[in-house]
Design a protein around this motif. Structure first.
Motif, PDB file in Angstrom:
ATOM      1  N   ASP A   1       0.981  -1.672   0.154  1.00 44.34           N
ATOM      2  CA  ASP A   1       0.324  -0.119  -0.017  1.00 44.34           C
ATOM      3  C   ASP A   1       0.530   1.334  -0.527  1.00 44.34           C
ATOM      4  O   ASP A   1       0.800   2.486  -1.028  1.00 44.34           O
ATOM      5  CB  ASP A   1      -1.237  -0.018   0.805  1.00 44.34           C
ATOM      6  N   PHE A   2       1.669   1.673   0.466  1.00 45.24           N
ATOM      7  CA  PHE A   2       2.715   2.571   1.074  1.00 45.24           C
ATOM      8  C   PHE A   2       4.107   2.582  -0.605  1.00 45.24           C
ATOM      9  O   PHE A   2       3.695   3.784  -0.915  1.00 45.24           O
ATOM     10  CB  PHE A   2       4.073   2.182   1.690  1.00 45.24           C
ATOM     11  N   VAL A   3       4.299   1.066  -0.943  1.00 39.00           N
ATOM     12  CA  VAL A   3       4.413   1.847  -1.996  1.00 39.00           C
ATOM     13  C   VAL A   3       3.988   2.085  -3.351  1.00 39.00           C
ATOM     14  O   VAL A   3       4.294   2.917  -4.010  1.00 39.00           O
ATOM     15  CB  VAL A   3       5.030   0.295  -2.586  1.00 39.00           C
ATOM     16  N   LEU A   4       2.667   1.909  -3.356  1.00 38.34           N
ATOM     17  CA  LEU A   4       1.786   2.558  -4.735  1.00 38.34           C
ATOM     18  C   LEU A   4       1.263   3.560  -4.152  1.00 38.34           C
ATOM     19  O   LEU A   4       1.046   4.626  -4.761  1.00 38.34           O
ATOM     20  CB  LEU A   4       0.360   1.538  -5.300  1.00 38.34           C
ATOM     21  N   ASP A   5       1.583   4.476  -2.733  1.00 40.21           N
ATOM     22  CA  ASP A   5       0.674   5.335  -2.311  1.00 40.21           C
ATOM     23  C   ASP A   5       1.677   6.553  -3.027  1.00 40.21           C
ATOM     24  O   ASP A   5       1.519   7.854  -3.387  1.00 40.21           O
ATOM     25  CB  ASP A   5       0.578   5.937  -0.825  1.00 40.21           C
ATOM     26  N   CYS A   6       3.620   6.122  -2.832  1.00 36.45           N
ATOM     27  CA  CYS A   6       4.218   6.539  -3.311  1.00 36.45           C
ATOM     28  C   CYS A   6       4.662   6.839  -4.476  1.00 36.45           C
ATOM     29  O   CYS A   6       5.686   7.625  -5.069  1.00 36.45           O
ATOM     30  CB  CYS A   6       5.442   6.005  -2.648  1.00 36.45           C
ATOM     31  N   CYS A   7       4.109   6.713  -5.726  1.00 39.27           N
ATOM     32  CA  CYS A   7       3.859   5.443  -6.767  1.00 39.27           C
ATOM     33  C   CYS A   7       3.425   7.209  -7.368  1.00 39.27           C
ATOM     34  O   CYS A   7       2.839   8.184  -7.326  1.00 39.27           O
ATOM     35  CB  CYS A   7       3.334   5.028  -7.375  1.00 39.27           C
ATOM     36  N   GLN A   8       4.011   7.847  -8.565  1.00 36.53           N
ATOM     37  CA  GLN A   8       3.523   9.340  -9.556  1.00 36.53           C
ATOM     38  C   GLN A   8       3.220   9.066 -10.890  1.00 36.53           C
ATOM     39  O   GLN A   8       3.680   9.813 -11.942  1.00 36.53           O
ATOM     40  CB  GLN A   8       4.155  10.400  -8.618  1.00 36.53           C
TER      41      GLN A   8
END
Length: 228
Positions: free
Chosen positions: A195-202
């Motif tokens: 979840d955190f990795v995807l939240d940090c993707c732009q």
């Protein structure tokens, strides 16, 4: 920032493996209470050229992902190249860069393996135990394990197994590009890490913290906040 020292870095490959075996049981695959109040997330990456390593740590505000701190460290490497022991080439410079930070991160995304490692103690796990912080391994390539190919849509993933043991996930962060190999580093559970990795993707393959750390380690990120 002061750091605790758990062991010497001036070791042989045999001693390095013994250190990994000794400390692997300190890895905690449970969510730390601090994950409920993340304010700053860091990205960690290194660049190796000949006998020199450049380590970079960038700190971003969360969840805006605004860059708030950058630190780098360049130094000579004395430990030989041995697969599975890259931590002993890279971590001393990373720790030196960490000491230069003015803003302490609450969570660290590391370009490297967490427990998806032959001794379940890759760079992200090792760093997490040393710092006592939640860490996530965000590797661009597989070190060990088998998996099915995830669907081409961004956000899809498949499990990464070593035999019957779940050691990570293969996550598609951008549609139709190569996936990343995500594994627990320390003080976090795999679903939370994803979840955190995807939240940090732009919109890029790499999450923003490790993308900017990669640029910084390669000398491509120019910031007035940087400390060298």
């Amino acid at each position: 920032m002061s750091l605790r020292s758990l062991h010497s870095w001036n070791v042989t490959p045999t001693e390095a493996r013994e250190i990994q075996e000794r400390f692997r049981n300190r890895v905690r695959q449970k969510n730390a209470a601090s994950l409920r109040r993340i304010r700053h997330v860091a990205g960690v990456d290194v660049s190796l050229k000949a006998a020199q390593v450049t380590a970079a740590i960038v700190v971003l505000d969360y969840p805006t992902l605004e860059l708030v701190d950058v630190a780098t460290q360049r130094q000579k490497v004395s430990f030989p190249y041995v697969p599975g022991l890259l931590t002993f080439r890279e971590c001393p410079a990373i720790l030196a860069a960490y000491e230069k930070l003015q803003i302490e991160p609450d969570l660290m995304l590391v370009d490297g393996q967490g427990i998806a490692h032959p001794r379940r103690f890759g760079l992200a796990a090792h760093l997490g135990v040393l710092l006592g912080k939640p860490t996530i391994g965000c590797a661009k390539s597989r070190l060990i394990g088998t998996h099915d190919e995830p669907h081409e849509q961004a956000g899809c993933y498949t499990d990464l197994f070593d035999g019957n043991e779940l050691i990570g996930a293969v996550l598609r962060t951008r549609a139709n590009v190569k996936p990343l190999y995500i594994s627990v580093g320390h003080n976090i559970e795999l679903p939370t890490a994803l979840d955190f990795v995807l939240d940090c993707c732009q919109g890029y393959r790499l999450p923003e913290p490790t993308r900017l750390a990669h640029q910084s380690a390669g000398g491509l990120l120019r910031s007035s906040r940087a400390r060298y």
